[in-house]
Design an enzyme around this catalytic site. Structure first.
Site, PDB file in Angstrom:
ATOM      1  N   LYS A 387      50.210  11.590  41.017  1.00 44.42           N
ATOM      2  CA  LYS A 387      50.565  12.471  41.927  1.00 44.42           C
ATOM      3  C   LYS A 387      50.975  11.787  43.880  1.00 44.42           C
ATOM      4  CE  LYS A 387      45.914  12.967  43.564  1.00 44.42           C
ATOM      5  NZ  LYS A 387      45.121  13.846  43.150  1.00 44.42           N
ATOM      6  N   SER A 426      51.032  21.928  36.694  1.00 51.76           N
ATOM      7  CA  SER A 426      52.353  21.340  37.662  1.00 51.76           C
ATOM      8  C   SER A 426      51.635  21.469  39.095  1.00 51.76           C
ATOM      9  CB  SER A 426      53.597  21.985  37.348  1.00 51.76           C
ATOM     10  OG  SER A 426      54.288  21.760  38.240  1.00 51.76           O
ATOM     11  N   LYS A 429      55.473  20.808  44.464  1.00 53.38           N
ATOM     12  CA  LYS A 429      56.144  19.999  45.120  1.00 53.38           C
ATOM     13  C   LYS A 429      57.578  19.936  43.899  1.00 53.38           C
ATOM     14  CE  LYS A 429      53.042  17.242  47.159  1.00 53.38           C
ATOM     15  NZ  LYS A 429      51.815  18.425  47.525  1.00 53.38           N
ATOM     16  N   SER A 471      40.728  16.756  46.688  1.00 52.95           N
ATOM     17  CA  SER A 471      41.290  15.900  45.276  1.00 52.95           C
ATOM     18  C   SER A 471      41.643  14.273  45.960  1.00 52.95           C
ATOM     19  CB  SER A 471      42.625  16.434  45.552  1.00 52.95           C
ATOM     20  OG  SER A 471      42.937  16.422  46.514  1.00 52.95           O
TER      21      SER A 471
END
Length: 645
Positions: A387, A426, A429, A471
């Site tokens: 990611k 998803s 981005k 995160s």
């Protein structure tokens, strides 16, 4: 010199008095109150003449008092922690004793017993009123002396935000803390009704008052936010800035950022633990309500497979799904240590849930086939992905092989082994992508959507949202570490903005969208208001109390946008079953064509030719325009700089 405070500290640091001492003291108070009442009405000479009769009578009254004390256990509480309940027990105990005394007086009057003094009704009533008041006074005095004694000079002077709703419960919480961390000096309220009144003997200030001067004058070091006023405080960024600039630390309850504020009671508040807030607690956002019961009903007794189960989103989904007792959970991640942590967590927190924790890569098709064949999952939640934008910009072949090929492997196996529903996580981005990572996720979206339309076995649902607070690798932990090291705090661009959402909230929306979707949808989450990253950095520095920490603007990283979107210019949305979830109206693709293009891309990525790989990605996703990247040349011209939106 021995001070009163030292004496009080010495006394209150000793163990509490035995229960019998308090019982004896109450009995003595009642005995003396009776003699005083008799003297008040009969004068000294009669008291002296009838001293033995009065003495015997008061012994009986005191016995009745002890019966009342025993019935209502007036002596069982610790005096320095006395509350309204304890005072009520004293009153009830004395009321019972008074009733018995009236009956006794009537009896001896009728029988003509000469060994006992006959108290009239007024004397009996006065005896128990005086005794009750004295017993109350003793308890209140001891409690106040104790509060004085244990008020540590190091305790922070604080104000509570939220007076009429939740403030009293929070005040009781901090007043009973031992050792005492906070010294309450007043309340702050938005409510005009609370202006210029007092609560618990302390001033209530309105937000329109000169709070900065009040804070300075009272030496206030912190603001405690009532759990029932968290949303109100979070939305008032101007008030936050005033308090932070005045040098105040801000404290909230441990679970304030996730709690259901509506259902909390004063008793709940009194049991809460307070902690100093992090910046993510203060970001303005709306509370999100999710129908988790209906989600749980669908997942209970089912076999659920989660990829990326050790990641930020995956691990939270593991926790939220485990609550509903699925028949089996198959948890997959290639990161060994975090996956081991998930195994330990499941064994400790959910010992009754059958969980299989597997360390492997989703790109290993033969291993994935073995897992699907063995466990035959009913639901698949696909959260595994690379990611980080800069990393994937430098490693496009890995982005293709992990994000795209890995998704294809899991999706194809889901159809082959009859998975009921496949939910893909998803990112925003993927919309009008300007980087390899975003484009790889858009290709994943295209593949699962086209696969959904080509078969009737598995329903494929995609969820699309932005950054989640806390995160792994997010900007907030990075800023926190930079501030800790004295700075500078690095922000790529002064204009850059991002959407943020709490991990638990994002996962709840994923679960609801995934389980209630019918297949083929791309669900878009309402992320609330965007946050300017430079302002976020400034607030984190102010909250930390660090001095002379500068913010350094380093320029946009390869592939980075100034702003994120959840829809491209050709997409619209339609409503769904939840006000925070919209359904994107996107172009549909032919599966055979998409599968052919993606297979070619995967084969090309194994040659590790970055330019060729990215060129193929741009062919599949024409709206992919590189930004601040070496791949701009593939677009035919340099990408125009973005305007701030």
């Amino acid at each position: 010199m021995i001070t009163i405070n030292k004496i009080l500290n010495w006394y209150f640091n000793k163990k509490s008095l035995p229960y019998w001492c308090m019982l004896l003291l109450d009995a003595l108070i009642l005995f003396i109150s009776g003699i005083f009442s008799f003297w008040l009405y009969r004068k000294t000479n009669l008291l002296i003449e009838d001293r033995f009769q009065v003495f015997y009578t008061m012994l009986v009254f005191t016995l009745f008092g002890c019966i009342g004390f025993r019935m209502f256990r007036t002596y069982s509480g610790i005096v320095r922690y006395s509350s309204f309940v304890d005072l009520s027990r004293v009153a009830y105990g004395n009321l019972l004793a008074m009733a018995l005394s009236f009956g006794y007086t009537l009896l001896i009057h009728c029988r003509g017993f000469n060994d006992f003094a006959v108290f009239n009704k007024t004397e009996i009533l006065l005896t128990f009123v005086i005794a009750t008041v004295l017993m109350w006074a003793i308890r209140i005095l001891v409690k106040n002396l104790y509060n004085i004694a244990i008020t540590d000079k190091g305790a922070m002077r604080v104000l509570i935000f939220g007076a009429l709703k939740g403030g009293v419960g929070l005040a009781k919480n901090i007043n009973t803390e031992r050792p005492k961390r906070f010294n309450l000096r007043g309340f702050i309220s938005h409510d005009s009704r609370a202006h210029q009144i007092q609560l618990m003997g302390l001033n209530v200030y309105h937000i329109s008052d000169d709070l900065e001067e009040i804070i300075k004058h009272e030496g206030i070091g912190g603001i405690l936010v009532s759990p029932l006023r968290v949303k109100e405080f979070r939305d008032d960024t101007a008030l936050q800035d005033r308090l932070i600039k005045a040098g105040c630390k801000i404290f909230m309850a441990e679970s304030a950022k996730e709690m259901d504020e509506i259902e909390m009671t004063e008793d709940d508040i009194q049991r809460m633990q307070l902690r100093e807030v992090q910046v993510e607690d203060l970001l303005p956002r709306q509370e999100i309500k999710v129908d988790m019961d209906s989600v749980g009903a669908l997942l209970k007794g089912k076999t659920v497979l989660i990829t990326g189960s050790a990641g930020s989103i995956g691990s939270q989904m593991v926790r939220q799904i485990a609550i509903y007792k699925p028949a089996k959970m198959v948890l997959i991640d290639q990161a060994e240590t975090p996956e081991h942590d998930i195994r330990l967590m499941m064994a400790h927190d959910y010992p009754n849930v059958d969980a299989e924790t597997i360390v492997t890569s989703i790109c290993k098709a033969d291993r994935m086939e073995q897992i699907f064949e063995t466990y035959k999952p009913d639901y698949v939640f696909h959260a595994a992905a690379y990611k980080h934008v800069p990393m994937m910009e430098n490693n496009p072949s890995e982005a293709v092989q992990n994000n795209i090929y890995g998704t294809k492997v899991i999706a194809d196996l889901s159809v082959k082994y009859g998975v009921k529903k496949f939910v893909m996580v998803s990112t925003d981005k993927a919309v009008n992508p300007t980087n390899v990572m975003g484009c790889s996720k858009r290709i994943c979206e295209i593949y699962v959507q086209s696969l959904n339309n080509s078969q009737a076995v598995t329903q494929f649902v995609t969820t699309r949202f932005g950054n989640v607070l806390g995160s792994n690798g997010s900007v907030i932990p990075l800023f926190r570490e930079q501030i800790k090291n004295g700075g500078p705090v690095t922000v790529t661009d002064e204009r850059i903005v991002r959407f943020f959402m709490l991990i638990p909230e994002a996962c709840k929306l994923v679960l609801e969208a995934g389980t209630k979707g019918h297949g083929g949808e791309i669900f878009v989450f309402d992320m609330g208001k965007p946050v300017k990253i430079a302002d976020l950095a400034k607030r984190m520095i102010a909250l930390s109390g660090a001095k002379n920490v500068e913010i350094k603007f380093t320029g946009l990283r390869p592939g980075e946008k100034l702003y994120e979107e959840v829809l491209n210019e050709l997409e619209g949305t339609k409503p769904s079953f939840h006000e925070k979830i919209r359904i994107a109206e996107v172009r549909e693709y032919d599966y055979q064509e998409v599968n052919k293009e993606i297979c070619e891309l995967i084969d090309l990525s194994k040659q590790y030719d970055d330019m060729a790989t990215v060129a193929k990605m741009k062919h599949i996703v024409p709206e992919y325009k590189s930004n601040n990247s070496v791949y701009e040349k593939l677009d035919g011209c340099a990408a125009e700089p973005q305007d701030e939106r």
